[in-house]
Design a protein around this motif. Structure first.
Motif, PDB file in Angstrom:
ATOM      1  N   LYS A 262     142.731  41.733  86.557  1.00  0.00           N
ATOM      2  CA  LYS A 262     143.576  41.392  87.706  1.00  0.00           C
ATOM      3  C   LYS A 262     142.988  40.178  88.414  1.00  0.00           C
ATOM      4  O   LYS A 262     143.704  39.329  88.917  1.00  0.00           O
ATOM      5  CB  LYS A 262     143.604  42.565  88.697  1.00  0.00           C
ATOM      6  N   VAL A 263     141.661  40.155  88.488  1.00  0.00           N
ATOM      7  CA  VAL A 263     140.971  39.052  89.157  1.00  0.00           C
ATOM      8  C   VAL A 263     139.899  38.499  88.224  1.00  0.00           C
ATOM      9  O   VAL A 263     139.120  39.258  87.639  1.00  0.00           O
ATOM     10  CB  VAL A 263     140.320  39.525  90.478  1.00  0.00           C
ATOM     11  N   TYR A 264     139.904  37.183  88.076  1.00  0.00           N
ATOM     12  CA  TYR A 264     138.915  36.515  87.224  1.00  0.00           C
ATOM     13  C   TYR A 264     138.172  35.499  88.071  1.00  0.00           C
ATOM     14  O   TYR A 264     138.759  34.536  88.577  1.00  0.00           O
ATOM     15  CB  TYR A 264     139.617  35.822  86.054  1.00  0.00           C
ATOM     16  N   ASN A 282     147.849  36.448  83.191  1.00  0.00           N
ATOM     17  CA  ASN A 282     148.051  35.804  84.490  1.00  0.00           C
ATOM     18  C   ASN A 282     147.249  36.426  85.648  1.00  0.00           C
ATOM     19  O   ASN A 282     147.805  36.823  86.668  1.00  0.00           O
ATOM     20  CB  ASN A 282     149.556  35.834  84.819  1.00  0.00           C
ATOM     21  N   PRO A 283     145.931  36.524  85.514  1.00  0.00           N
ATOM     22  CA  PRO A 283     145.123  37.081  86.599  1.00  0.00           C
ATOM     23  C   PRO A 283     145.050  36.122  87.786  1.00  0.00           C
ATOM     24  O   PRO A 283     145.387  34.943  87.664  1.00  0.00           O
ATOM     25  CB  PRO A 283     143.742  37.235  85.968  1.00  0.00           C
ATOM     26  N   PHE A 284     144.581  36.630  88.918  1.00  0.00           N
ATOM     27  CA  PHE A 284     144.277  35.783  90.065  1.00  0.00           C
ATOM     28  C   PHE A 284     142.918  35.143  89.767  1.00  0.00           C
ATOM     29  O   PHE A 284     141.917  35.833  89.624  1.00  0.00           O
ATOM     30  CB  PHE A 284     144.215  36.632  91.344  1.00  0.00           C
ATOM     31  N   ILE A 285     142.919  33.807  89.648  1.00  0.00           N
ATOM     32  CA  ILE A 285     141.682  33.130  89.226  1.00  0.00           C
ATOM     33  C   ILE A 285     141.014  32.456  90.420  1.00  0.00           C
ATOM     34  O   ILE A 285     141.641  31.686  91.144  1.00  0.00           O
ATOM     35  CB  ILE A 285     141.967  32.087  88.125  1.00  0.00           C
ATOM     36  N   ALA A 300     143.001  27.371  88.452  1.00  0.00           N
ATOM     37  CA  ALA A 300     142.672  28.473  89.349  1.00  0.00           C
ATOM     38  C   ALA A 300     143.695  28.593  90.468  1.00  0.00           C
ATOM     39  O   ALA A 300     144.425  27.655  90.767  1.00  0.00           O
ATOM     40  CB  ALA A 300     141.278  28.248  89.934  1.00  0.00           C
ATOM     41  N   ASP A 301     143.745  29.780  91.082  1.00  0.00           N
ATOM     42  CA  ASP A 301     144.586  29.983  92.260  1.00  0.00           C
ATOM     43  C   ASP A 301     143.840  29.544  93.509  1.00  0.00           C
ATOM     44  O   ASP A 301     144.417  28.934  94.405  1.00  0.00           O
ATOM     45  CB  ASP A 301     144.969  31.466  92.363  1.00  0.00           C
ATOM     46  N   VAL A 302     142.555  29.903  93.550  1.00  0.00           N
ATOM     47  CA  VAL A 302     141.744  29.569  94.702  1.00  0.00           C
ATOM     48  C   VAL A 302     140.459  28.922  94.217  1.00  0.00           C
ATOM     49  O   VAL A 302     139.875  29.360  93.217  1.00  0.00           O
ATOM     50  CB  VAL A 302     141.438  30.838  95.532  1.00  0.00           C
ATOM     51  N   GLY A 303     140.020  27.861  94.895  1.00  0.00           N
ATOM     52  CA  GLY A 303     138.804  27.176  94.474  1.00  0.00           C
ATOM     53  C   GLY A 303     137.822  27.000  95.616  1.00  0.00           C
ATOM     54  O   GLY A 303     138.218  26.871  96.775  1.00  0.00           O
ATOM     55  N   VAL A 304     136.558  27.017  95.264  1.00  0.00           N
ATOM     56  CA  VAL A 304     135.512  26.700  96.229  1.00  0.00           C
ATOM     57  C   VAL A 304     134.610  25.656  95.592  1.00  0.00           C
ATOM     58  O   VAL A 304     134.126  25.854  94.469  1.00  0.00           O
ATOM     59  CB  VAL A 304     134.668  27.948  96.595  1.00  0.00           C
TER      60      VAL A 304
END
Ligand SMILES: Cc1cc2nc3c(=O)[nH]c(=O)nc-3n(C[C@H](O)[C@H](O)[C@H](O)COP(=O)(O)OP(=O)(O)OC[C@H]3O[C@@H](n4cnc5c(N)ncnc54)[C@H](O)[C@@H]3O)c2cc1C
Ligand SMILES: Nc1ncnc2c1ncn2[C@@H]1O[C@H](COP(=O)(O)O)[C@@H](O)[C@H]1O
Lengths: 322, 262
Positions: A262-264, A282-285, A300-304
């Motif tokens: 689900k989350v990667y 289609n995980p939340f990346i 990615a969906d969210v990046g840091v």
């Protein structure tokens, strides 16, 4: 206009996803040309796959021979040289089989080889314009090839949307009698299955995935601490396995495991297609990487943008406090 | 066993961010740190280990300019006995087929039982090894991740999908392209480099190799890289901004919302 062919990979009668991706690629490059599927194998599988392909392709050439009960690139190359017209264009998936077969085939056919093609800008006279990548996807290139003598083109899996139009309606032509001598000096012995590891990451819902950005073996521990705090499992990219810092069963990618979490969370992973090819469903990346231009941020969906060696311990602390 | 290993000098992606120059026709090469292509280092280590077991010698060869000599020297410091610099102004602009033709000519000048390449170069197309095998008309296997010498033949493993391995018996001479992880390449210290610093490395050009330069260089290349570019991408990731504390707070919210915390 040269004849266009697509090589259909299948595993004991099950057609590979690339079969219809190649059709899409062929139509993008040569919009109006008929495309012939090539299906090689042994026994009932060949007919099953060949018949299935008639729906999509304008023609299907089948080769049924015991030599192809296993996908042997050395034997396939000899057969293809004998059945293909010299100036044809042949498309294959850029994966383990195509990488084995294609460069040598282009030499034997005296045509050009285009490797790991990700897009096309079409044909201009005899000049084929394609797009490739270098440095694991950090930069793209326009490549022009003179295909007047034909071309062998390895297409990257997963980039062309499969052509599901089923507008083929071709007949199956049996080419088994034309392949000539396919004896080879490389004898297939067996396939050794990958070893199972201590965790089965294919079943994990949350993965903390470690890449070369971890820099040193001693830092791996830090990533396990984060995973433990999150209730996640630890997976990794290939260089971590190559360095023997983690076991092979934890490797995500085309030559490792296919995961569907689900989350990667990708930590210090650049995002090469061989790695991301193993991330499905289609995980939340979430990507954490010190290079803001790393290709992983495009997927990615969210990046840091951060140094994982500094960021991860702080994140772990915070999660533990919850 | 006589083994030739083909090695290439490439920009070291671990040390550099690859950027495009202002003309867009090349990557920014000022200040780039170069090293030997990662895969080739595994190939050289494998060759050295084979020769340690069964005897013979390892030759490392590269097609490049004067600066490429440094990668040969580095691989000789690892333990390769001989180096071979294939260099000629006429080789400029060669495509993969051209490089394979030049290396093939060098192979024919020697008497090698085994030719190793890397599976791919960072700035390449995973093609040179397979092309050489076809030009030499010898067996080829790509993505090799084990090699065992058995009387007169090799038993090899090829990495395939899912981490599985296809095992083959291969006759020699043959060309194998080596996948990373096959071994653990040894560390080369300053002392090792110093020991080979003054070794003479022979150079060969088109006429030494007996090839017609017009068949291998830029004019003969049918595959040409026109430029480098960074593609227009979609939006990409939502980049979390702010102080580390703020970023962590946002990240934790996302983890909670998406089922990333148990
Ligand atoms: C046939 C074939 C099959 C392959 N199969 C696989 C496979 O199954 N799985 C796989 O993973 N790869 C596979 N590969 C290799 C793949 O092409 C890439 O080389 C690999 O995925 C790169 O791993 P990486 O992202 O960890 O390392 P790199 O590409 O080196 O990226 C490291 C990243 O970490 C960042 N970084 C560095 N230090 C820090 C830090 N302190 N903090 C934060 N970020 C940092 C860098 O900016 C960089 O983006 C295969 C290759 C081939 C040829
Ligand atoms: N210029 C070169 N000199 C010597 N070997 C090379 C050269 N280019 C490629 N090779 C070899 O071919 C392999 C595959 O490179 P490529 O086909 O360019 O991806 C490399 O890992 C090297 O072993």
């Amino acid at each position: 206009m040269a004849d266009i062919f697509a090589y259909i990979e299948h595993n004991q009668g099950v057609v590979d996803d690339t079969a219809l991706e190649l059709l899409a690629a062929a139509k993008k490059i040569f919009p109006d040309a008929p495309v012939t599927a090539i299906v090689m194998g042994s026994g009932g599988d060949v007919d099953k796959v060949a018949n299935e392909m008639t729906a999509s392709y304008n023609a299907v050439w089948k080769v049924d021979n015991a030599a192809f009960s296993f996908p042997d690139a050395e034997a396939a190359r000899k057969a293809l040289v004998n059945i293909l017209p010299g100036d044809c264009v042949l498309l294959l998936p850029h994966a383990h089989f195509g990488m084995d077969l294609s460069p040598g085939l282009s030499i034997k056919l005296d045509s050009v080889f285009l490797s790991d093609v990700v897009d096309s800008e079409g044909l201009d006279g005899n000049t084929l314009k394609v797009i490739r990548q270098e440095f694991s996807g950090q930069v793209s290139t326009h490549v022009h090839a003179d295909i007047s003598n034909g071309a062998v083109i390895n297409v990257r899996p997963g980039v062309f949307q499969p052509d599901e139009s089923k507008a083929g309606g071709g007949d199956v032509v049996d080419k088994s009698g034309d392949i000539g001598d396919v004896s080879v000096k490389r004898k297939y012995l067996e396939t050794v299955q990958a070893e199972a590891g201590e965790v089965d990451i294919t079943k994990s819902e949350v993965l903390v995935s470690v890449g070369r950005g971890v820099e040193e073996e001693d830092n791996i521990e830090m990533m396990f601490d984060l995973a433990e705090a999150m209730g996640a499992d630890v997976s990794c990219s290939r260089p971590i396995v190559d360095a023997k810092w983690l076991e092979k069963a934890r490797q995500v990618g085309t030559s490792g495991q296919t995961v569907k979490p689900k989350v990667y969370m990708a930590l210090g992973i650049s995002g090469s297609f061989q790695h991301m090819g193993g991330v499905k469903g289609n995980p939340f990346i979430i990507a954490i990487n010190k290079n803001p231009k790393a290709p992983i941020f495009q997927m990615a969906d969210v990046g840091v943008e951060a140094n994982i060696l500094e960021f991860v311990p702080e994140l772990t602390e915070k999660i533990k406090e919850l | 066993m006589e083994i030739l290993v083909c090695v290439k000098r490439v920009p070291d992606t671990a040390e550099n961010e690859i950027e495009i120059n202002s003309e867009g026709n090349d990557i920014e090469r000022d200040d780039l740190v170069y090293s030997v292509n990662e895969w080739d280092n595994y190939a050289v280590e494998e060759a050295i280990q084979i020769v340690d077991k069964v005897g013979g010698s390892v030759t490392v060869a590269t097609v490049g300019d004067e600066e490429s000599e440094e990668v040969l020297r580095r691989e000789m410091a690892m333990g390769a006995q001989n180096g071979l610099l294939l260099t000629d102004d006429a080789f400029e602009g060669a495509d993969g087929k051209g490089i394979a033709s030049i290396l093939t000519a060098a192979v024919k000048k020697g008497n090698y039982d085994l030719i190793l390449t890397g599976a791919q170069a960072d700035d390449g197309a995973a093609e040179v090894g397979g092309m050489m095998a076809a030009m030499l008309d010898v067996p080829y296997a790509s993505l090799v991740n084990t090699i065992e010498v058995q009387d007169g033949k090799l038993k090899i493993g090829r990495e395939v999908e899912g981490g599985n391995q296809d095992m083959y018996e291969v006759e020699m001479p043959c060309v194998l392209s080596i996948q990373t992880g096959i071994n653990e390449p040894r560390y080369v210290g300053i002392r090792g480099i110093r020991k080979v610093a003054s070794v003479e490395i022979p150079e060969q050009g088109a006429s030494d190799l007996g090839i017609d330069a017009s068949n291998v260089g830029g004019d003969a290349a049918k595959v040409k890289r026109i430029d480098y570019f960074v593609p227009e991408m979609g939006e990409g990731a939502e980049m979390l901004e702010g102080s580390t504390e703020e970023i962590i707070e946002k990240l934790v919210e996302y983890l909670k919302a998406k089922g990333g915390l148990k």
